[in-house]
Write an enzyme that holds these catalytic residues in place. Structure first.
Site, PDB file in Angstrom:
ATOM      1  N   ASN A  33       0.816  -1.215   0.000  1.00 42.69           N
ATOM      2  CA  ASN A  33       0.000   0.000   0.000  1.00 42.69           C
ATOM      3  C   ASN A  33       0.851   1.267   0.000  1.00 42.69           C
ATOM      4  O   ASN A  33       0.348   2.350   0.322  1.00 42.69           O
ATOM      5  CB  ASN A  33      -0.908   0.020   1.229  1.00 42.69           C
ATOM      6  N   HIS A  89     -14.228  -1.734   6.826  1.00 41.98           N
ATOM      7  CA  HIS A  89     -13.076  -2.445   7.373  1.00 41.98           C
ATOM      8  C   HIS A  89     -13.383  -3.022   8.755  1.00 41.98           C
ATOM      9  O   HIS A  89     -14.249  -2.535   9.487  1.00 41.98           O
ATOM     10  CB  HIS A  89     -11.902  -1.460   7.469  1.00 41.98           C
ATOM     11  N   ASP A 117     -13.601   7.038   6.378  1.00 40.22           N
ATOM     12  CA  ASP A 117     -12.273   6.442   6.492  1.00 40.22           C
ATOM     13  C   ASP A 117     -11.544   6.645   5.164  1.00 40.22           C
ATOM     14  O   ASP A 117     -11.880   6.023   4.163  1.00 40.22           O
ATOM     15  CB  ASP A 117     -12.401   4.951   6.825  1.00 40.22           C
ATOM     16  N   HIS A 162      -7.254   4.659   2.216  1.00 36.14           N
ATOM     17  CA  HIS A 162      -6.710   4.345   0.891  1.00 36.14           C
ATOM     18  C   HIS A 162      -6.879   5.491  -0.095  1.00 36.14           C
ATOM     19  O   HIS A 162      -6.638   5.309  -1.292  1.00 36.14           O
ATOM     20  CB  HIS A 162      -7.358   3.069   0.359  1.00 36.14           C
ATOM     21  N   GLU A 219     -15.961   3.868   4.200  1.00 37.49           N
ATOM     22  CA  GLU A 219     -14.654   4.136   3.613  1.00 37.49           C
ATOM     23  C   GLU A 219     -14.866   5.018   2.394  1.00 37.49           C
ATOM     24  O   GLU A 219     -15.941   4.988   1.786  1.00 37.49           O
ATOM     25  CB  GLU A 219     -13.962   2.829   3.218  1.00 37.49           C
ATOM     26  N   LYS A 249       0.036   3.998   4.590  1.00 32.21           N
ATOM     27  CA  LYS A 249      -0.176   3.641   3.185  1.00 32.21           C
ATOM     28  C   LYS A 249       0.557   4.639   2.293  1.00 32.21           C
ATOM     29  O   LYS A 249       1.746   4.503   2.079  1.00 32.21           O
ATOM     30  CB  LYS A 249      -1.661   3.502   2.914  1.00 32.21           C
ATOM     31  N   SER A 268     -10.991  -0.955   0.636  1.00 33.92           N
ATOM     32  CA  SER A 268      -9.641  -1.506   0.618  1.00 33.92           C
ATOM     33  C   SER A 268      -9.485  -2.774  -0.214  1.00 33.92           C
ATOM     34  O   SER A 268      -8.404  -3.046  -0.727  1.00 33.92           O
ATOM     35  CB  SER A 268      -9.184  -1.797   2.051  1.00 33.92           C
TER      36      SER A 268
END
Length: 392
Positions: free
Chosen positions: A49, A135, A206, A209, A177, A238, A181
């Site tokens: 990541n 997640h 979130d 990513h 998110e 990440k 992910s």
């Protein structure tokens, strides 16, 4: 010594082995980067990541060396005891500026940040509305909070709207998110923000990513889409290439988290030298050229696969754990590291290769992967998508 627990462990391991779900560690013999050495084999790495290629950046490493001489190796205690420092304060101020937020609060990981934020803000009598593909850290935060958890279908704003109408509560929080992910797809952030405003619910996004990947200054998909949630969770692990997490929010929310987030209150804080390293990485994450290189690689792979370039994450869903392991093994034989992702990280029947791109990859690196994928059976994904965790 009793062997009771050991016998339990052997039963569990045998069950995992029978389902091709037992995992093992593979220590690297090199720094993190687009090219790594594992078990003596040099591999082109598509499993990290490290989206901006900062994990082994020379300037970040130099900042760490200097800060070690100033601050020493460890923080000594939790933030609320004697584990706070000027380095922590400086990084939090830089994160708040980067995020365009009033304040930011550091956690030891993105997992701790999600779990700590939800658990600190919500309690019995409250309701958390959680995307079905959120997640595990969000799910654990919901459990810790003891609030009622209502799971809405992945990215389904219409169903969320109906659920918000059907489930009153003292406080209500929607959690999603921004970039998911395992699937690499994006949340409909504007629509989620609108439905939250309509129902008087708070919104936590979130951005693990998306931090460093999207937005003019690189702060994430919320910035890119002009959405201002109540709380944004990000990671340092990440695109920033290190370890740690943070919550960007109002000053009042920060004070609540500082006082009530168990993952922060009861954990020794990040080492000050690490904070100095991450502040350097944060400055580099704001460089548009790095993001431009990453987006070029995203578009290159998206064109080859016939998919949108939604994120640096490209799943190839193969179904069974055995199929995913077989594809990963064939790619490794060609010098390409693309790890197989299996339950419980993803749902049964959706084991996959998870391709993760970096600004440090060259166009030639990516073409090697494309050629290997197109030459084999790895591009026969199933269309099934299910929640990868079971909310309870």
């Amino acid at each position: 010594m009793s062997q009771v627990a050991d016998s339990w462990a052997r039963e569990v391991l045998a069950a995992l082995e029978s389902r091709a779900l037992r995992r093992t560690l593979e220590p690297l013999d090199s720094p993190q980067g687009p090219h790594i050495t594992v078990g003596g084999q040099r591999l082109l790495n598509f499993s990290s990541n490290d989206y901006l290629g900062l994990a082994a950046d020379a300037d970040v490493i130099a900042a760490g060396r200097e800060a070690l001489a100033t601050w020493g190796a460890g923080s000594g205690a939790s933030r609320l005891v004697v584990g706070d420092s000027g380095a922590h304060q400086s990084l939090e101020a830089a994160l708040a500026r980067f995020e365009g937020a009033e304040a930011a609060l550091l956690f030891n990981s993105g997992y701790a940040a999600n779990m700590g934020a939800v658990g600190a803000l919500m309690e019995a009598g409250d309701v958390v509305f959680s995307d079905a593909l959120n997640h595990a850290s969000v799910i654990d935060g919901c459990r810790l909070s003891r609030a009622r958890t209502v799971v809405f279908p992945h990215r389904d704003v219409e169903q969320l709207d109906a659920l918000l109408r059907a489930h009153p509560g003292r406080r209500r929080l929607v959690v999603t998110e921004s970039v998911f992910s395992m699937d690499g797809d994006r949340a409909p952030l504007k629509a989620l923000a609108e439905v939250c405003a309509r129902h008087g619910a708070a919104l936590l996004v979130d951005e693990a990513h998306a931090t460093g990947v999207f937005g003019a200054r690189g702060s994430g998909l919320c910035e890119a889409e002009g959405v201002s949630p109540d709380l944004k969770v990000g990671t340092l692990s990440k695109a920033l290439g290190g370890v740690g997490g943070f919550v960007a929010c109002s000053a009042a929310l920060r004070e609540v988290l500082l006082n009530r987030a168990r993952a922060l209150v009861f954990s020794t804080s990040l080492p000050p030298a690490w904070c100095a390293m991450m502040e350097t990485a944060l400055r580099k994450a704001g460089e548009p050229d790095r993001r431009a290189r990453l987006h070029a690689r995203m578009q290159q792979l998206a064109d080859a696969l016939g998919r949108p370039a939604d994120s640096p994450i490209f799943p190839v869903v193969l179904g069974s754990a055995e199929a995913a392991l077989g594809a990963a093994t064939r790619l490794r034989a060609a010098g390409l590291l693309v790890k197989a992702i299996r339950p419980p990280t993803v749902a049964e029947g959706t084991s996959r290769l998870r391709i993760a791109l970096s600004a440090a990859h060259t166009a030639h690196d990516l073409q090697r992967l494309i050629d290997a994928l197109c030459a084999g059976e790895a591009l026969r994904p199933t269309e099934e998508r299910q929640p990868r965790h079971e909310h309870r």
